[in-house]
Enzyme design. Structure first.
Site, mmCIF file in Angstrom:
data_model
loop_
_atom_site.group_PDB
_atom_site.id
_atom_site.type_symbol
_atom_site.label_atom_id
_atom_site.label_comp_id
_atom_site.label_asym_id
_atom_site.label_seq_id
_atom_site.Cartn_x
_atom_site.Cartn_y
_atom_site.Cartn_z
ATOM 1 N N LYS A 1 1.417 4.211 -2.650
ATOM 2 C CA LYS A 1 1.115 5.676 -2.369
ATOM 3 C C LYS A 1 2.403 6.411 -2.777
ATOM 4 O O LYS A 1 1.997 7.726 -3.145
ATOM 5 C CB LYS A 1 0.742 5.882 -0.809
ATOM 6 C CG LYS A 1 -0.501 5.293 -0.430
ATOM 7 C CD LYS A 1 -1.648 5.943 -1.424
ATOM 8 C CE LYS A 1 -3.098 5.358 -1.111
ATOM 9 N NZ LYS A 1 -4.407 5.965 -1.941
ATOM 10 N N TYR B 1 0.888 -1.065 0.117
ATOM 11 C CA TYR B 1 -0.022 -0.065 -0.010
ATOM 12 C C TYR B 1 0.768 1.280 -0.148
ATOM 13 O O TYR B 1 0.687 2.094 -0.955
ATOM 14 C CB TYR B 1 -0.717 0.009 1.313
ATOM 15 C CG TYR B 1 -1.635 1.101 1.351
ATOM 16 C CD1 TYR B 1 -2.759 1.459 0.372
ATOM 17 C CD2 TYR B 1 -1.607 2.158 2.397
ATOM 18 C CE1 TYR B 1 -3.668 2.589 0.730
ATOM 19 C CE2 TYR B 1 -2.318 3.183 2.663
ATOM 20 C CZ TYR B 1 -3.496 3.301 1.809
ATOM 21 O OH TYR B 1 -4.374 4.161 2.069
HETATM 22 P P1 NAD Z 1 -12.662 2.242 0.470
HETATM 23 O O1 NAD Z 1 -12.078 0.920 0.316
HETATM 24 O O2 NAD Z 1 -13.943 2.585 1.604
HETATM 25 O O3 NAD Z 1 -13.379 2.543 -1.121
HETATM 26 C C1 NAD Z 1 -12.710 2.304 -2.316
HETATM 27 C C2 NAD Z 1 -13.759 2.067 -3.295
HETATM 28 O O4 NAD Z 1 -12.817 1.855 -4.511
HETATM 29 C C3 NAD Z 1 -14.559 1.086 -3.308
HETATM 30 O O5 NAD Z 1 -15.916 1.444 -2.974
HETATM 31 C C4 NAD Z 1 -14.241 0.141 -4.353
HETATM 32 O O6 NAD Z 1 -15.412 -0.648 -4.648
HETATM 33 C C5 NAD Z 1 -13.578 0.903 -5.328
HETATM 34 N N1 NAD Z 1 -12.946 0.258 -6.114
HETATM 35 C C6 NAD Z 1 -11.980 -0.789 -5.828
HETATM 36 N N2 NAD Z 1 -11.227 -1.178 -7.204
HETATM 37 C C7 NAD Z 1 -11.725 -0.399 -7.979
HETATM 38 C C8 NAD Z 1 -11.453 -0.383 -9.437
HETATM 39 N N3 NAD Z 1 -10.640 -1.136 -10.126
HETATM 40 N N4 NAD Z 1 -12.156 0.733 -10.170
HETATM 41 C C9 NAD Z 1 -13.137 1.708 -9.534
HETATM 42 N N5 NAD Z 1 -13.313 1.659 -8.259
HETATM 43 C C10 NAD Z 1 -12.714 0.697 -7.577
HETATM 44 O O7 NAD Z 1 -11.513 3.458 0.641
HETATM 45 P P2 NAD Z 1 -11.825 4.858 1.284
HETATM 46 O O8 NAD Z 1 -11.288 4.708 2.514
HETATM 47 O O9 NAD Z 1 -13.012 5.580 0.720
HETATM 48 O O10 NAD Z 1 -10.512 5.455 0.585
HETATM 49 C C11 NAD Z 1 -10.310 6.133 -0.441
HETATM 50 C C12 NAD Z 1 -9.045 6.445 -1.034
HETATM 51 O O11 NAD Z 1 -8.458 7.512 0.194
HETATM 52 C C13 NAD Z 1 -7.904 5.586 -1.285
HETATM 53 O O12 NAD Z 1 -6.987 5.787 -2.136
HETATM 54 C C14 NAD Z 1 -7.333 5.563 0.247
HETATM 55 O O13 NAD Z 1 -6.173 4.840 0.135
HETATM 56 C C15 NAD Z 1 -7.278 6.885 0.555
HETATM 57 N N6 NAD Z 1 -7.171 6.891 2.013
HETATM 58 C C16 NAD Z 1 -7.992 6.760 2.812
HETATM 59 C C17 NAD Z 1 -7.877 6.582 4.074
HETATM 60 C C18 NAD Z 1 -9.088 6.249 5.071
HETATM 61 O O14 NAD Z 1 -8.578 6.083 6.318
HETATM 62 N N7 NAD Z 1 -10.147 5.889 4.591
HETATM 63 C C19 NAD Z 1 -6.588 7.245 4.668
HETATM 64 C C20 NAD Z 1 -5.669 7.639 3.680
HETATM 65 C C21 NAD Z 1 -5.947 7.529 2.495
HETATM 66 N N1 SER Z 2 -6.968 4.321 6.912
HETATM 67 C C1 SER Z 2 -5.830 3.844 5.774
HETATM 68 C C2 SER Z 2 -5.499 2.437 6.143
HETATM 69 O O1 SER Z 2 -5.305 2.008 7.309
HETATM 70 C C3 SER Z 2 -4.600 4.885 5.712
HETATM 71 O O2 SER Z 2 -4.068 5.118 4.560
HETATM 72 O O3 SER Z 2 -5.130 1.667 5.136
#
Ligand code: NAD
Ligand code: SER
Length: 320
Positions: free
Chosen positions: A146, A142
């Site tokens: 990133k 991951y």
């Molecule tokens: P999530 O896993 O809840 O949602 C990701 C979505 O992407 C899902 O709905 C999934 O169906 C979709 N997906 C997967 N493969 C796909 C593809 N090939 N084409 C289109 N859609 C696809 O993730 P999130 O928590 O909403 O995070 C969104 C972004 O933010 C990610 O890049 C994640 O790394 C980043 N992020 C999230 C957090 C967190 O705490 N949630 C923290 C840091 C960064």
């Molecule tokens: N909330 C995210 C994870 O735990 C941080 O990018 O993967």
């Protein structure tokens, strides 16, 4: 006026970012897309909705043309724990996704938001007051995707003048949609379990300290950095942002101020514990504060009060 395309819109962030963008820019201008089929009850991401696999460049090109897209919030990715369980898939989704988004943005002059993460750091990064510019040698797939995503976004900005912007988001805490396979998911789960069962088994050790942020602050930060005047940005991909640096035990104690009998057992999952132990304890986000006036509204106490109030309201509404 051009539209805003959100990939991965049915996930934890998209379920709240899409309504926030629609409230600000108008429903018709925000196109929610995901690999998943739209569930019938997902009112938060109603039409316009389209199926879109970000690993398929043609689908992205067609969507950008069809909806006259000017801005892309690229959320689709596998999160840290899911990625560690399927590293090959994580590389393919996370890297092909951002590459395809940048290529379409280059062709159609789109602005791009890339959500990086505290996962872009590794064990050799300074753990406290983690600087904006520092060692980035993550030990998770991951994190590798990133860091590579951050660099690729910077490359497209300097080489092709694509307006890319990004944040290194901490663990996000929310109650609207379930978190999607991350190491910080325990925090959102703890609130839900406290309210429903009065008890939670945490997959990280009690003293594991990580950066966290309540979802309303994260949405504000994402919209704010995209709105900022380009000349103010000393960095593009990606700005450190945080709202609190907390442990599971501290979150549990904050919940106990409202639900006194809340009990937590700790059964550390070795994979997620190792991921958490490789990440910083507390980011320095002073550059985001200086450059585009970033300031979170919620600390642990304010977040806890708000989440528990809203969960209580939804439980009462569900019963009546
Ligand atoms: P999530 O896993 O809840 O949602 C990701 C979505 O992407 C899902 O709905 C999934 O169906 C979709 N997906 C997967 N493969 C796909 C593809 N090939 N084409 C289109 N859609 C696809 O993730 P999130 O928590 O909403 O995070 C969104 C972004 O933010 C990610 O890049 C994640 O790394 C980043 N992020 C999230 C957090 C967190 O705490 N949630 C923290 C840091 C960064
Ligand atoms: N909330 C995210 C994870 O735990 C941080 O990018 O993967």
């Amino acid at each position: 006026m051009s539209s805003i395309l959100v990939t991965g819109a049915l996930g934890q962030i998209g379920s709240e970012l899409v309504p926030a963008l629609r409230a600000r820019f108008g429903t018709d201008r925000v196109i929610a897309t995901d690999l998943r089929v739209l569930p019938s009850r997902a009112a938060a991401v109603e039409a316009p909705y389209d199926h879109l696999d970000c690993t398929e460049p043609q689908q992205l090109h067609e969507a950008v043309r069809r909806y006259d897209v000017g801005t892309i919030y690229h959320l689709a990715a596998l999160l840290s724990a899911s990625a560690e369980a399927a590293p090959q898939l994580a590389w393919s989704v996370n890297m092909a996704g951002i590459y395809n988004v940048l290529e379409v943005a280059r062709a159609y002059y789109c602005q791009v938001f890339f959500p990086s993460s505290i996962g872009a750091f590794g064990p050799s990064t300074p753990k406290d007051a983690t600087p904006q510019v520092t060692i980035q040698r993550p030990t998770t797939i991951y994190g590798v995707t990133k860091v590579a995503g951050e660099l690729l976004c910077d490359y497209y900005a300097s080489r092709f003048e694509v307006d890319t912007r990004g944040l290194r988001l901490p663990g996000l805490v929310s109650y609207v949609a379930a978190p999607g396979g991350g190491t910080t998911d325990y925090a959102a789960e703890m609130f839900l379990h406290a309210m429903r069962y009065g008890r939670y088994t945490c997959f990280l050790q009690a003293g594991t300290r990580l950066d966290m942020m309540y979802m309303p602050d994260a949405l504000a930060a994402m919209i704010q950095v995209m709105d900022a005047k380009a000349g103010l940005l000393h960095h593009r991909n990606a700005y450190n942002v945080t709202a609190m640096s907390v442990t599971p035990a501290e979150i549990a104690e904050a919940i106990r101020q409202h639900i006194p009998g809340f009990a937590v057992d700790y059964e550390a999952d070795p994979v997620r514990q190792a991921i958490a132990d490789s990440w910083p304890r507390a980011l320095d986000d002073s550059e985001a504060r200086q450059d585009w006036s970033w300031a979170p509204r919620y600390d642990l106490e304010a977040m806890t009060k708000d989440i528990l109030t809203r969960l209580q309201e939804s439980l009462v509404a569900a019963r009546s």
